[in-house]
Each structure stands twice: as C-alpha cells, then as structure tokens.
Design an enzyme around this catalytic site. Structure first.
Site, short mmCIF file in Angstrom:
data_model
loop_
_atom_site.label_atom_id
_atom_site.label_comp_id
_atom_site.label_asym_id
_atom_site.label_seq_id
_atom_site.Cartn_x
_atom_site.Cartn_y
_atom_site.Cartn_z
CG ASP A 136 -1.73 1.25 1.36
OD1 ASP A 136 -2.62 1.40 0.51
OD2 ASP A 136 -1.50 2.07 2.26
CE1 TYR A 170 0.09 7.75 2.96
CE2 TYR A 170 0.69 5.54 2.24
CZ TYR A 170 -0.18 6.40 2.89
OH TYR A 170 -1.32 5.89 3.45
CE LYS A 217 -3.94 4.76 0.91
NZ LYS A 217 -2.51 4.48 1.12
CG HIS A 224 -4.99 9.59 0.57
ND1 HIS A 224 -3.63 9.55 0.34
CD2 HIS A 224 -5.13 9.22 1.86
CE1 HIS A 224 -3.01 9.20 1.46
NE2 HIS A 224 -3.90 9.00 2.39
N1 LIG Z 1 -5.64 5.95 3.97
C1 LIG Z 1 -5.15 6.65 4.95
O1 LIG Z 1 -5.58 7.77 5.20
C2 LIG Z 1 -4.05 6.06 5.80
C3 LIG Z 1 -3.65 6.70 6.99
C4 LIG Z 1 -2.64 6.12 7.76
C5 LIG Z 1 -2.05 4.94 7.33
N2 LIG Z 1 -2.43 4.35 6.15
C6 LIG Z 1 -1.80 3.10 5.65
O2 LIG Z 1 -1.89 2.11 6.68
C7 LIG Z 1 -0.60 1.57 6.93
C8 LIG Z 1 -0.50 1.10 8.36
O3 LIG Z 1 -0.99 2.05 9.27
P1 LIG Z 1 -0.09 2.77 10.38
O4 LIG Z 1 1.32 2.82 9.96
O5 LIG Z 1 -0.78 4.03 10.69
O6 LIG Z 1 -0.27 1.87 11.69
P2 LIG Z 1 -0.01 0.35 12.11
O7 LIG Z 1 0.35 -0.48 10.94
O8 LIG Z 1 -1.21 -0.04 12.90
O9 LIG Z 1 1.21 0.49 13.13
C9 LIG Z 1 2.49 0.80 12.72
C10 LIG Z 1 3.34 1.00 13.95
O10 LIG Z 1 3.38 -0.21 14.68
C11 LIG Z 1 4.74 -0.64 14.86
N3 LIG Z 1 4.70 -2.10 14.73
C12 LIG Z 1 4.56 -2.84 13.60
N4 LIG Z 1 4.48 -4.14 13.88
C13 LIG Z 1 4.58 -4.25 15.22
C14 LIG Z 1 4.57 -5.35 16.12
N5 LIG Z 1 4.44 -6.60 15.67
N6 LIG Z 1 4.70 -5.09 17.44
C15 LIG Z 1 4.84 -3.82 17.90
N7 LIG Z 1 4.85 -2.75 17.10
C16 LIG Z 1 4.71 -2.95 15.77
C17 LIG Z 1 5.50 0.04 13.77
O11 LIG Z 1 6.82 0.25 14.15
P3 LIG Z 1 8.08 -0.38 13.33
O12 LIG Z 1 7.97 0.10 11.92
O13 LIG Z 1 9.27 0.13 14.07
O14 LIG Z 1 7.91 -1.88 13.43
C18 LIG Z 1 4.75 1.37 13.65
O15 LIG Z 1 5.18 2.27 14.65
C19 LIG Z 1 0.34 2.71 6.57
O16 LIG Z 1 1.66 2.27 6.31
C20 LIG Z 1 -0.33 3.26 5.32
O17 LIG Z 1 -0.01 2.45 4.20
C21 LIG Z 1 -3.43 4.91 5.40
#
Ligand SMILES: NC(=O)c1ccc[n+]([C@@H]2O[C@H](COP(=O)([O-])OP(=O)(O)OC[C@H]3O[C@@H](n4cnc5c(N)ncnc54)[C@H](OP(=O)(O)O)[C@@H]3O)[C@@H](O)[C@H]2O)c1
Length: 387
Positions: A136, A141, A166, A199
C-alpha cells in the site's frame, strides 16, 4: 506412520490423504460404507482428509462430517470452494462474498467450527483472492518511486504483487486524476496498478471527488487498474458517491483498530459489498509520535495482552487475527524484518467468539486520524510532483 509438514503451517499430515470425491450419490450412495472406509483410513494413521463443497453437491462433506464426529481433533480437514453450488448468480467462484457465505455452508455440512485447509478449487481468471504480497502506498506518501524500485529489487514477479496507491485531493477532477494516474505509474515504473483509490472524500469539494472517481472508472474500464476504491469514506460520503457513479468501490481504507472500529462504516460498506481495509490495523496511530499526547496505546491494552498471552501470541498478532476473522483486509506497517514476519504469522491460531467480543468491546468511538468531514483548504494546495 510418518507425518510431514503441510507447507509452512506447522501442521503435520500423513503422506497420503483420503480423497472423498466418490462418497455420496455421485459414486457411492451407501453412507455407512463411506463412513466405514473413512474410519479404516483414520485407524491406519491417515489424518489428512480432503473433500470439497461440490463433491456430490455437499453430501461428501456431510458424510465426512459424520465420520469424523468425535474424532475431529485427530483429523486435518481440507475442503474447497469455487464450483457452482446451485442455480443463479453468486453461488460459485472466488468472490469474497461467496467465500464468506460458502465457508459457513461447508462448516455446517462438516459439523465442525474450523477447516484446516481451505482451498480455491481452481484458479479464477476474474477474481483476486487476497494474498500476502500486497503493498500500500500513496501519491501523498512521496514514496511511489521507492516502492517501485523495491518491488523490482525484490526479484518477486510483478504479477505476484498487488500494488495499491492513492490519488491525493489536489489532483481530484476528471482530467487531473487521469494525469495523476500517469504520475503514479511513472514513479512506480509500472504501466498498471492493481488497486487505485481516492485518499480522502474531500466533502468540501465533493464534485471534484466524483469526477476523480469517474476517472478511476475509466481507468478500470481500460484495464489499467485492477480495482478501484476509496479511503476514509464515512457512510454519507459513500452514499453520495454511489448516487453519482457506476462502479461500486472494491474497498474502503479506513482507520480501524480495537479502539476505533467504526461500526457504522463497517455496516454501510458491508451493505454495498465494499471491503473494509483497516489502516492503523494494530493501532499505530494510537502510539506513534506526532498525533497528540493524550492518546492511549492499543498495544498496551490489558484485554489484548491477556488474550495474547492465552494464545501465546503478541498483541499485534491478536489484532491482525481479529481483522482476519472478521473478514477485513489489514495493512500493518513495519520497518523491522522481525515484526514484519511476526505480523504475517497469524494463521496458526483462532480467536474464540468471546475473544472477538472482548476486542469489539474496546471501541472508544474516538478517532485518532484526521476527521474526513473536516474542511482543510491547505490539502488542496499540496502539489504532487510530476513523475
Ligand atoms: N488511507 C489513509 O488515510 C491512511 C492513513 C494512515 C495509514 N495508512 C496506511 O496504513 C498503513 C498502516 O498504518 P499505520 O502505519 O498508521 O499503523 P499500524 O500499521 O497499525 O502500526 C504501525 C506502527 O506499529 C509498529 N509495529 C509494527 N508491527 C509491530 C509489532 N508486531 N509489534 C509492535 N509494534 C509494531 C510500527 O513500528 P516499526 O515500523 O518500528 O515496526 C509502527 O510504529 C500505513 O503504512 C499506510 O499504508 C493509510
């Protein structure tokens, strides 16, 4: 009997499986005889039983179910979906809708609450079954170029990877979005993308949103995009879009973790067959820096920790398994190889109904990300660079 690993699942199976296509009216209508044959195989140490919904139109599954009653824990049970199970549309194939419905039918016929190996009966040329290789990204980004480079450097065949990107709001509008697609593919270095989504709903300029979606429809019709969808759409945004366009979004990518489950969004999406794709699926936005100090990290939640401990899993794995079991797509982010592996290792345990209910009950109704209804003109000023 020597047993061997079933792929990388950690499950051990006998080298020979018992095929059950001929049990039932297609070949052997004598149910007692079929059950005797299955018992003989189990007594001989065969623990792997293969059936399919379509064999004798479901009766093979019923016979297997009767035969393994009381011995379920000794059997590694495989069944399949895809072939027609009756007249009319949506009773066959690899659509998510049919899989979710047919798995329930198979469980009922088999008289069990779990299937150990669920297989698609034959490849589907028209339907993608979600895989692990799903990346994704987004124009906003600023990393589409790196994502393309990373995919090429991985050595994995492009056709095996689902690339999702997006369109940012400043590129909304029909011609603008067609051009934004050229920017995206130019940066990614691919002539097509698998999933292209809007988005944000940008309700303050929704006519441009509608025009942008119409451009997505045109790209979809041309085959340059495999599926189209939206992100951060609340039910009223979805309804306004559906009223003005033709192709139902394949998915809606929204903030969704145990502290913010958006039941109204899930309900509206389900009603229209839109897949919920959870962003921040393990609650990243509740703990990563920059989003306010009053947040409480989902990772530290005592209920999630207790469930994780009971299953010998981590809180992140419990949350991802919760998404999987509730039929959502989840896109966890990690830059750490160990955690990336951990986040995919969620297919060897099952959360109970009580676990699922306890996780659902954690919803606070409090959004951590930006309000999709908020008007913010600065979003429209942001320029997405040319490829
Ligand atoms: N459409 C939108 O508006 C929107 C908005 C936000 C995000 N997104 C998408 O959603 C994706 C994921 O969302 P997100 O990055 O907000 O949150 P997430 O995936 O829920 O959490 C990511 C965080 O969790 C940590 N992490 C990952 N695996 C872990 C584990 N097994 N144990 C403990 N910590 C862990 C990561 O750190 P490390 O990297 O250090 O492991 C990072 O700090 C984004 O990359 C993006 O592609 C979309």
């Amino acid at each position: 009997m020597e047993y061997r690993q079933l792929g990388r699942t950690g499950v051990e199976v006998s080298p020979l499986a018992l095929g059950t296509m001929m049990f039932g009216p297609w070949a052997n209508a004598d149910v007692e005889d079929s059950i005797r044959i299955i018992h003989r195989a189990l007594d001989a140490g065969i623990n792997f039983v293969d059936t399919a919904d379509a064999y004798s139109d479901g009766i093979s599954e019923e016979i297997v179910g009767k035969a393994i009653k009381g011995r379920r824990d000794d059997v590694v049970l495989a069944t399949k979906f895809f072939m027609p199970m009756g007249e009319g549309p949506n009773r066959s194939g690899g659509s998510r809708r049919w899989i979710m419905q047919e798995v329930e039918n198979s469980l009922r016929r088999l008289g069990t609450d779990r299937i150990d190996l669920y297989q698609v009966h034959r490849p589907s040329p028209t339907t993608d079954v979600e895989g692990y290789r799903h990346i994704d990204t987004a124009a906003a980004y600023g990393n589409e170029r790196e994502v393309g480079e990373g995919i090429r450097a991985s050595g994995v065949d492009r056709d095996e990877i689902v690339v999702e990107t997006k369109i940012w709001v400043s590129d909304y509008g029909y011609d603008e979005t067609l051009h934004a697609f050229e920017k995206a593919t130019g940066k990614l270095g691919f002539d097509r993308v698998d999933v292209l989504i809007l988005h944000q709903p940008a309700p303050d300029r929704f006519e441009r949103t509608v025009q942008a979606y119409k451009a997505l429809e045109a790209l979809y019709a041309d085959g340059r995009v495999g599926a189209i969808g939206v992100s951060n759409f609340m039910p009223h945004h979805l309804q306004s879009l559906l009223d003005a366009t033709d192709v139902i979004p394949a998915l809606n990518q929204v903030e969704l973790h145990p502290y913010f489950t958006q039941p109204d969004v899930q309900r509206a999406d389900a009603e229209h067959g839109v897949l919920d794709q959870a962003w921040s699926p393990i609650g990243g936005i509740t703990f990563y820096p920059g989003w306010g100090d009053e947040r409480v990290s989902v990772m530290d939640d005592p209920t999630i920790r207790t469930i994780a401990q009971a299953h010998g899993k981590t809180p992140a794995q419990v949350m991802l398994r919760w998404h999987v079991q509730q039929g959502r797509n989840a896109i966890p982010k990690s830059t750490n190889p160990g955690r990336i592996a951990e986040n995919f290792d969620v297919f060897d345990f099952v959360l109970s109904e009580d676990d699922l209910r306890a996780l659902d009950a954690l919803d606070t109704g409090r959004r951590n990300g930006p309000d999709p209804d908020g008007a913010d003109t600065s979003r429209f000023e942001r320029v997405i660079p040319e490829a």
